[in-house]
Design a protein around this motif. Structure first.
Motif, mmCIF file in Angstrom:
data_model
loop_
_atom_site.group_PDB
_atom_site.id
_atom_site.type_symbol
_atom_site.label_atom_id
_atom_site.label_comp_id
_atom_site.label_asym_id
_atom_site.label_seq_id
_atom_site.Cartn_x
_atom_site.Cartn_y
_atom_site.Cartn_z
ATOM 1 N N TRP A 185 -2.811 -3.879 4.444
ATOM 2 C CA TRP A 185 -3.146 -3.122 3.235
ATOM 3 C C TRP A 185 -3.433 -4.061 2.063
ATOM 4 C CZ3 TRP A 185 0.898 -1.641 -0.705
ATOM 5 C CH2 TRP A 185 0.340 -0.878 -1.748
ATOM 6 N N ARG A 186 -2.670 -5.149 1.984
ATOM 7 C CA ARG A 186 -2.808 -6.065 0.851
ATOM 8 C C ARG A 186 -3.851 -7.154 1.102
ATOM 9 N NH1 ARG A 186 3.277 -7.672 -0.797
ATOM 10 N NH2 ARG A 186 2.145 -8.563 -2.560
ATOM 11 N N SER A 187 -4.465 -7.158 2.274
ATOM 12 C CA SER A 187 -5.378 -8.243 2.623
ATOM 13 C C SER A 187 -6.711 -8.097 1.910
ATOM 14 C CB SER A 187 -5.604 -8.281 4.136
ATOM 15 O OG SER A 187 -6.329 -7.141 4.568
ATOM 16 N N ALA A 188 -7.391 -9.202 1.789
ATOM 17 C CA ALA A 188 -8.716 -9.235 1.177
ATOM 18 C C ALA A 188 -9.566 -10.229 1.962
ATOM 19 C CB ALA A 188 -8.612 -9.659 -0.289
ATOM 20 N N PRO A 189 -10.863 -9.964 2.080
ATOM 21 C CA PRO A 189 -11.538 -8.737 1.634
ATOM 22 C C PRO A 189 -11.427 -7.638 2.688
ATOM 23 C CG PRO A 189 -13.134 -10.252 2.552
ATOM 24 C CD PRO A 189 -11.803 -10.955 2.638
ATOM 25 N N GLN A 190 -11.594 -6.398 2.266
ATOM 26 C CA GLN A 190 -11.651 -5.278 3.189
ATOM 27 C C GLN A 190 -12.327 -4.105 2.494
ATOM 28 O OE1 GLN A 190 -8.163 -2.621 3.790
ATOM 29 N NE2 GLN A 190 -6.989 -4.386 3.076
ATOM 30 N N PRO A 191 -12.925 -3.184 3.249
ATOM 31 C CA PRO A 191 -13.582 -2.030 2.632
ATOM 32 C C PRO A 191 -12.592 -1.184 1.842
ATOM 33 C CG PRO A 191 -14.239 -2.265 4.932
ATOM 34 C CD PRO A 191 -13.110 -3.218 4.712
ATOM 35 N N ALA A 192 -13.057 -0.633 0.739
ATOM 36 C CA ALA A 192 -12.184 0.186 -0.100
ATOM 37 C C ALA A 192 -11.650 1.390 0.672
ATOM 38 C CB ALA A 192 -12.942 0.642 -1.343
ATOM 39 N N SER A 224 9.202 -1.458 -1.650
ATOM 40 C CA SER A 224 8.941 -2.444 -2.696
ATOM 41 C C SER A 224 7.443 -2.690 -2.862
ATOM 42 C CB SER A 224 9.660 -3.753 -2.362
ATOM 43 O OG SER A 224 9.351 -4.754 -3.295
ATOM 44 N N ALA A 225 6.724 -2.792 -1.746
ATOM 45 C CA ALA A 225 5.283 -3.046 -1.815
ATOM 46 C C ALA A 225 4.559 -1.891 -2.492
ATOM 47 C CB ALA A 225 4.732 -3.274 -0.410
ATOM 48 N N LEU A 226 4.960 -0.661 -2.190
ATOM 49 C CA LEU A 226 4.312 0.494 -2.805
ATOM 50 C C LEU A 226 4.625 0.571 -4.297
ATOM 51 C CD1 LEU A 226 4.904 3.148 0.003
ATOM 52 C CD2 LEU A 226 2.722 2.086 -0.620
ATOM 53 N N GLU A 227 5.823 0.170 -4.682
ATOM 54 C CA GLU A 227 6.179 0.194 -6.104
ATOM 55 C C GLU A 227 5.436 -0.889 -6.879
ATOM 56 O OE1 GLU A 227 10.389 -0.173 -6.034
ATOM 57 O OE2 GLU A 227 10.751 1.984 -5.713
ATOM 58 N N ARG A 228 5.239 -2.051 -6.254
ATOM 59 C CA ARG A 228 4.527 -3.141 -6.934
ATOM 60 C C ARG A 228 3.039 -2.856 -7.041
ATOM 61 N NH1 ARG A 228 7.436 -6.418 -3.363
ATOM 62 N NH2 ARG A 228 5.493 -6.931 -2.274
ATOM 63 N N GLY A 229 2.519 -2.103 -6.095
ATOM 64 C CA GLY A 229 1.092 -1.841 -6.096
ATOM 65 C C GLY A 229 0.340 -2.883 -5.298
ATOM 66 N N LEU A 230 -0.956 -2.736 -5.270
ATOM 67 C CA LEU A 230 -1.804 -3.556 -4.416
ATOM 68 C C LEU A 230 -2.038 -4.926 -5.037
ATOM 69 C CD1 LEU A 230 -3.300 -3.398 -1.754
ATOM 70 C CD2 LEU A 230 -5.292 -2.514 -2.981
ATOM 71 N N VAL A 231 -1.613 -5.969 -4.318
ATOM 72 C CA VAL A 231 -1.855 -7.350 -4.723
ATOM 73 C C VAL A 231 -2.602 -8.019 -3.578
ATOM 74 C CG1 VAL A 231 -0.836 -9.533 -5.421
ATOM 75 C CG2 VAL A 231 0.265 -7.373 -6.081
ATOM 76 N N ARG A 232 -3.859 -8.337 -3.804
ATOM 77 C CA ARG A 232 -4.709 -8.840 -2.732
ATOM 78 C C ARG A 232 -4.328 -10.262 -2.329
ATOM 79 N NH1 ARG A 232 -7.122 -4.728 -0.155
ATOM 80 N NH2 ARG A 232 -8.464 -3.468 -1.497
ATOM 81 N N THR A 233 -4.260 -10.488 -1.011
ATOM 82 C CA THR A 233 -4.058 -11.824 -0.464
ATOM 83 C C THR A 233 -5.003 -12.002 0.714
ATOM 84 O OG1 THR A 233 -2.279 -10.988 0.945
ATOM 85 C CG2 THR A 233 -1.645 -11.980 -1.150
ATOM 86 N N PRO A 234 -5.611 -13.183 0.850
ATOM 87 C CA PRO A 234 -6.549 -13.398 1.964
ATOM 88 C C PRO A 234 -5.806 -13.407 3.307
ATOM 89 C CG PRO A 234 -6.834 -15.044 0.225
ATOM 90 C CD PRO A 234 -5.550 -14.331 -0.059
ATOM 91 N N VAL A 235 -6.129 -12.456 4.160
ATOM 92 C CA VAL A 235 -5.507 -12.353 5.480
ATOM 93 C C VAL A 235 -6.550 -11.840 6.463
ATOM 94 C CG1 VAL A 235 -3.724 -11.238 6.876
ATOM 95 C CG2 VAL A 235 -3.210 -11.877 4.529
ATOM 96 N N ASP A 236 -6.553 -12.401 7.657
ATOM 97 C CA ASP A 236 -7.382 -11.882 8.742
ATOM 98 C C ASP A 236 -6.553 -10.846 9.488
ATOM 99 O OD1 ASP A 236 -8.875 -11.313 10.957
ATOM 100 O OD2 ASP A 236 -8.995 -13.367 11.707
ATOM 101 N N ALA A 237 -6.962 -9.574 9.402
ATOM 102 C CA ALA A 237 -6.174 -8.504 10.015
ATOM 103 C C ALA A 237 -5.971 -8.739 11.505
ATOM 104 C CB ALA A 237 -6.855 -7.157 9.780
ATOM 105 N N GLY A 238 -6.954 -9.353 12.154
ATOM 106 C CA GLY A 238 -6.828 -9.591 13.587
ATOM 107 C C GLY A 238 -5.652 -10.480 13.934
#
Length: 427
Positions: A185-192, A224-238
């Protein structure tokens, strides 16, 4: 799914069960059995009824077998609409068949259909290395199933006779997938659209876990993640869901080459006869070779293993029938990417076949204690299920432009999106 404006038929069977179906005059369940194999439909046990959707044809409202009208009326209107709920009530009061009513699907119809399809995918998804149909990550599918079940709580009640009302069990079983799902969920880039889909699933899981009193590090991390909100980090979902269960060498004797080959062929890969995750779903996954070793005849069976197949403790067997004689079983052991086994062929003595005559051999694969026996559904039905999986994976590779799309049965599951877009070593 059938459009609003088509007709719903309601009728009562001799035992009092009320059947609700769209599109054609209804037959009560004691007139005809559900056609086709198990993998051609998805099924949900809900309050007072069973819902059944066709999988291999055009989407349409489910067939409902209502055995407790009072309980079912709590949700019928939310799936079929008020006219159908009223027709079921009238049918129960007066018996027999009532006049058809227009389809006026309620707000719960799409989510219920998606939940049914998620159950189907967990049991019947035709993952195959040889066919190029990617496996669905079980933790991702299981967690989305938990979210959908929570969203569909109106379908269930507290009578305890609905095994599909299992949100806490699904969350506990697939808890290991929560951390990677949060990272995705927090990974970038990804489609909205994917990000919104992930957040929707995660919030439903958080709400369900809170309501069920579940706790633990993964669930606290989720909150905790839902309370903090979306913070993008580069991650390969695979890489988050990379498989760690590569093929391993199982104990057992290696096949012994030698002897004269007298026959070889392909067996039947009937998905109904073993649990998911044991055998590659390709049609030609079961093969056999019959050899002449002096006066003996021996059969060797090879079955392509599912990538997640257990390497020990499983009692998978091949069922071998020779020249129409009684079936015998050949134990199979997992070795690298195949299940293998061999045994002497029991040629029926009354056939009096010459030694040079190739035997007629039928081979299937099954798990004793799980196998329901032979049933309906052949290659054409399995091919249709494979075609459905390919269509869904192709659609999952395309970004969705509307949040509403995720509420329809045609929209991809997160596990399908992951399988279609991530770089996977297995597929």
């Amino acid at each position: 799914m059938a459009q609003n404006g088509s007709l719903i038929h309601v009728a009562q069977g001799a035992d009092g069960t009320i059947r609700v179906a769209a599109g054609s005059p209804v037959f009560t369940h004691d007139d005809v059995d559900a056609p086709g194999p198990d993998f051609a439909r998805s099924v949900l046990d809900v309050a007072g009824a069973v819902l059944v959707w066709p999988i291999l044809g055009e989407p349409r409202p489910p067939v409902a077998e209502v055995h407790d009208v009072g309980r079912a009326l709590e949700w019928l209107w939310a799936v079929y609409g008020e006219p159908t709920a009223a027709a079921v009530h009238a049918c129960a009061a007066g018996g027999g068949e009532v006049s058809p009513v227009p389809v006026d699907l309620g707000a719960l119809a799409g989510a219920a259909a998606r939940l049914g399809l998620a159950h189907w995918a967990a049991r019947w998804w035709p993952a195959s290395y040889t066919d190029g149909i990617a496996v669905l990550e079980p933790d991702v599918l299981g967690l989305e199933s938990a979210a959908l079940t929570h969203r569909c709580q109106q379908l269930f009640d507290d009578f305890g006779d609905q095994p599909d009302d299992c949100v806490p069990e699904l969350i506990e079983e697939h808890r290991a997938g929560l951390g990677p799902l949060i990272q995705w969920w927090r990974s970038a880039p990804q489609p909205a659209g994917t990000a919104r889909h992930l957040e929707n699933v995660l919030r439903l899981i958080d709400d369900a876990a809170d309501g069920a009193g579940l706790d633990g590090p993964a669930l606290r991390e989720l909150r905790s993640a839902l309370e903090r909100g979306l913070v993008r980090t580069p991650v390969d979902a695979g890489t988050l869901f990379a498989r760690r269960d590569g093929y391993a060498l199982a104990a057992g004797d290696a096949p012994v080459p030698g002897g004269r080959v007298v026959a070889r062929g392909s067996g039947t890969n009937d998905w109904r006869r073993y649990p998911p995750g044991f055998v590659d779903a390709a049609e030609d996954s079961v093969s056999w070779t019959a050899r002449a070793l002096g006066a003996r005849r021996q059969i060797e069976v090879e079955v392509v293993a599912h990538v997640a197949a257990p390497v020990a403790g499983a009692l998978l067997v091949a069922e071998v029938q020779v020249n129409g004689g009684p079936p015998s079983r050949v134990p199979l052991a997992r070795r690298d990417d195949v299940w293998t086994g061999r045994a002497d062929l029991g040629l029926s003595p009354h056939l009096d076949l010459p030694a040079t005559t190739p035997p007629h051999v039928d081979v299937g694969v099954l798990l004793p204690g799980f196998d329901p026996g032979a049933g309906p559904g052949g290659r054409a039905d399995r091919d249709a299920a494979r075609a459905l999986a390919r269509r869904r994976l192709a659609a999952a590779a395309q970004p969705l432009t509307s949040d509403d799309a995720y509420h329809s049965v045609s929209a991809p599951f997160l596990a399908e999106t992951l399988a279609a877009t991530a770089t996977r070593e297995d597929y």
